[in-house]
Motif scaffolding. Structure first.
Motif: not given
Length: 353
Positions: A180-184
């Motif tokens: 994930e990146v920034a919760g995505e």
């Protein structure tokens, strides 16, 4: 084809394949394998009962076949894809982490067959009959097991714009979830859902083998050979779509060559071996006996004894009088009277002066 014309532009993939229930991790990959084994045993049990075997004897076979199949499947994967375990940065300990994926179907079939053979010898259960009983359940198990690859975001095909394309994420196999990146979750791309193609193909194989066995009574391992032939055909074209790392030989993936060799062997067996399906019977202790061709099944001893105890057996018919014997007795009596009368006349004549 314009994916915008369809309300579902791609098939989503799970963002995680592991759920922690307290200290116990519940892995979707393992769950799919277990569900497949349960389905295969249930179907095989019904088919074995129809051939006279004791109820749930397939569980005695599974105790040997399942562990041997898993070991064989893992060994095949490690041998044919050794880089992750023996190459630079690899670790032999990863070979034991089955939950991260990596089971080769060819090794699974070979190992499972060896384990089933040992079990059948111990149970006096015909091995070919057992293989035929499994010929419908095994592809169903494979169809269910392939959904474990979906949860692990693995074994996908080439990139595609088809409306049933599979959205795949960058996957962290050790954590069992998407990166994930920034919760995505990080999207890797949209690819052919080869897991789905193979799952649907396996269900079709199960249906064809079931119908062919009912229509032509395939025996002596021929139903299993038919399953192998049909599966290898599907596996061949699915392998052509896959883009995961694999060894190649003469321009084709190793699994393609394996499919060709296995198909040829199954075809030769199917054409050369003939005979009616085998049947067995068993006693009250569960001891299994092969029924010889052309003989009727032996009735269970319990049924015979029950009739004797309850008096349900039909009484023997009363003997009818023998007319010939009665006439002979009358003739003998008449002869005796005549002899007695002759004797009396002879005595009277002898007594006259």
């Amino acid at each position: 084809m314009d994916a915008a014309l369809f309300p579902l532009a791609e098939i989503p993939s799970p963002t995680r394949g592991v759920w922690d229930i307290g200290p116990i991790p519940l892995r979707a990959y393992a769950l799919c394998i277990v569900l497949g084994i349960v389905a295969a045993c249930f179907i095989a049990d019904r088919r074995l009962r129809a051939r006279g075997a004791p109820p749930w004897v397939i569980l005695d076979v599974a105790i040997w076949a399942v562990p041997a199949g898993i070991i064989g499947a893992r060994l095949y994967h490690v041998i044919t894809s050794p880089e992750a375990y023996f190459g630079d940065g690899g670790s032999i300990l990863k070979a034991f982490k089955i939950w991260e994926g990596g089971l080769g179907i060819w090794g699974g079939i070979a190992g499972g067959a060896l384990g089933a053979y040992i079990a059948c010898r111990r149970l006096n259960l015909p091995f070919a009959m057992t293989a035929d009983a499994l010929a419908v359940g095994l592809p169903v198990a494979q169809a269910i097991g392939r959904w474990g690859n979906w949860f692990n975001n693995e074994l996908y095909g080439k990139a595609t714009t088809l409306p049933w394309g599979l959205e795949v994420y960058n996957w962290d196999a050790s954590a069992g979830r998407a990166q994930e990146v920034a919760g995505e979750p990080i999207v890797l791309g949209v690819f052919h859902p080869t897991f789905l193609y193979e799952s649907l193909w396996c269900l079709g194989v199960a249906a064809v083998v079931w119908y062919a066995d009912r229509r032509w009574s395939l025996g002596r391992g021929r139903a299993f050979a038919l399953y192998v032939m049909l599966y290898t055909v599907g596996r061949f074209w699915v392998e052509l779509l896959r883009i995961d790392d694999a060894h190649h030989f003469l321009g084709m993936r190793l699994n393609n060559w394996t499919s060709i060799v296995v198909f040829a062997g199954a075809l030769v067996y199917f054409l050369r071996v003939h005979g009616a399906p085998e049947r067995v019977t068993y006693d009250e202790q569960g001891h299994i006996t092969l029924v010889e061709p052309g003989t009727a099944d032996v009735p269970e001893e319990s049924e015979t004894s029950e009739k004797a105890e309850t008096g349900d057996e039909e009484p023997a018919p009363a003997a009818e009088p023998d007319a010939t014997g009665a006439d002979d007795a009358k003739d003998h009596a008449k002869d005796a009277d005549e002899r007695a009368e002759s004797t009396e006349k002879a005595e009277e004549q002898a007594g006259k002066p």
